[in-house]
Design a protein around this motif. Structure first.
Motif, short mmCIF file in Angstrom:
data_model
loop_
_atom_site.label_atom_id
_atom_site.label_comp_id
_atom_site.label_asym_id
_atom_site.label_seq_id
_atom_site.Cartn_x
_atom_site.Cartn_y
_atom_site.Cartn_z
N ILE A 30 -0.80 -2.77 -2.89
CA ILE A 30 -0.65 -1.54 -2.13
C ILE A 30 -1.90 -0.68 -2.33
O ILE A 30 -2.28 -0.38 -3.47
N VAL A 54 -2.99 0.67 -6.00
CA VAL A 54 -2.14 1.41 -6.94
C VAL A 54 -1.00 0.56 -7.50
O VAL A 54 -0.37 0.95 -8.49
N LEU A 55 -0.73 -0.56 -6.87
CA LEU A 55 0.34 -1.42 -7.35
C LEU A 55 0.14 -2.84 -6.83
O LEU A 55 -0.22 -3.03 -5.67
N ILE A 105 8.71 -2.20 0.25
CA ILE A 105 7.96 -1.28 1.11
C ILE A 105 8.62 -1.18 2.47
O ILE A 105 8.72 -0.08 3.05
N TYR A 130 6.44 4.31 1.49
CA TYR A 130 5.47 4.52 0.42
C TYR A 130 5.69 5.83 -0.35
O TYR A 130 4.99 6.07 -1.34
N TRP A 186 7.85 6.81 -2.46
CA TRP A 186 8.19 6.65 -3.87
C TRP A 186 6.95 6.38 -4.72
O TRP A 186 6.90 6.74 -5.89
N LEU A 187 5.92 5.79 -4.12
CA LEU A 187 4.65 5.57 -4.83
C LEU A 187 3.82 6.84 -4.87
O LEU A 187 3.25 7.19 -5.89
N ASP A 188 3.79 7.55 -3.73
CA ASP A 188 2.97 8.76 -3.61
C ASP A 188 3.43 9.84 -4.58
O ASP A 188 2.63 10.66 -5.02
N LYS A 244 4.61 9.39 -7.59
CA LYS A 244 4.50 9.06 -9.01
C LYS A 244 3.26 9.74 -9.62
O LYS A 244 2.21 9.79 -9.01
N HIS A 302 0.52 1.63 -16.46
CA HIS A 302 0.48 1.06 -15.12
C HIS A 302 0.82 -0.43 -15.15
O HIS A 302 1.65 -0.91 -14.37
N ARG A 334 4.51 -1.00 -15.89
CA ARG A 334 5.38 -0.70 -14.74
C ARG A 334 5.34 -1.83 -13.72
O ARG A 334 6.37 -2.18 -13.13
N GLU A 343 8.76 -3.44 -12.52
CA GLU A 343 9.20 -3.27 -11.13
C GLU A 343 9.25 -4.60 -10.40
O GLU A 343 10.10 -4.82 -9.54
#
Length: 272
Positions: free
Chosen positions: A217, A224-225, A235, A240, A242-244, A246, A254, A257, A261
């Motif tokens: 992503i 970022v992931l 996704i 997105y 939930w990512l933004d 964090k 990182h 996680r 996840e």
């Protein structure tokens, strides 16, 4: 095993920084999906690797094995084994598809390709992609539908046989049947050539068909992931946001996680 390695890549366009430190490793035989909201650097990444003159690399390195890609001209990058399937293929009036492809192939060879070998290869590729029989004699992409242009990009990939193919929204403009066809042909070529694939797309359906080995992503010019293909499903269902939301993490947080996840996503998908 061939490897495309991107290290701390920073890229600007007209003085504006778009990529802010991208690290990525793609091995032959792997399929890497790159997702993320529009305007976050996905197309910039592919274009910069290929050598588009608008994109200025200000920091970082890109290697294929031990060769510094950024030191090469665009045609040299192609000869090394890089291919870019463009999001918006250009129309070139006056140049037929056959002339274009034959010239491209000969630029990769020490001796020109024989006429019989070329015609046989092009006709076979046209048939596999269910394109019109007169394709060879039509001007490059002129008068083509969006789907025809994208299939023509795949035809060029088949003929050139790159080590690493970067495909920028190659699925856009394809109807459901063409989508399945392109995914099948891509997978066949990837299995046969053991090439590495980097695919930018927004659509879960295409990744369901192509089955990426890795999913990344991109947001705000960074990856970022990273996870496996189950991240595509998350996704598609949750977007997105939930990512933004964090907060920034330390590197070790990182990485921890990502592992947790990935397991959680796999468990939820398995329960469906």
């Amino acid at each position: 095993m061939a490897q495309l390695k991107i290290e701390n890549l920073h890229v600007e366009i007209d003085g504006k920084e778009i990529l802010k430190g991208v690290d990525l490793e793609i091995n032959e035989g792997e399929i890497h999906a790159i997702m993320g909201p529009n305007g976050n650097g996905k197309s910039t990444l592919l274009s910069a690797i290929m050598g588009h003159p608008r994109y200025e690399v200000t920091e970082g390195r890109v290697f294929i094995d031990d060769v510094d890609v950024l030191e090469l001209e665009v045609d040299e990058r192609s000869k090394l084994g890089l291919f870019l399937g463009m999001q918006y293929p250009q129309e070139v009036s006056g140049v037929t598809n056959s002339d274009f492809l034959k010239s491209a192939l000969n630029a990769h060879r020490e001796t020109p390709i024989g006429l019989f070998e070329f015609v046989k290869g092009m006709e076979s590729s046209i048939e596999r992609l269910r394109m019109k029989e007169d394709l060879a004699h039509r001007f490059l992409n002129e008068g083509f539908s969006g789907g025809e242009k994208k299939r023509n990009e795949i035809l060029q990939m088949i003929m050139l046989q790159p080590r690493f193919a970067m495909l920028d929204e190659i699925d856009s403009g394809l109807d459901i049947d063409a989508l399945a066809l392109v995914a099948r042909v891509l997978k066949e070529e990837q299995d046969k050539q053991k090439m590495g694939l980097i695919i930018v797309s927004h659509y879960e359906r295409f990744f369901e068909l192509i089955k990426p080995t890795h999913t990344h992503i991109m947001m705000d010019g960074k990856i970022v992931l990273s996870s496996d293909d189950t991240l595509v499903t998350k996704i598609d269902r949750e977007g997105y946001d939930w990512l933004d939301a964090k907060p920034a993490e330390k590197p070790e947080e990182h990485q921890r996680r990502i592992v947790l996840e990935s397991c959680a996503i796999r468990d939820r998908v398995g329960d469906k």
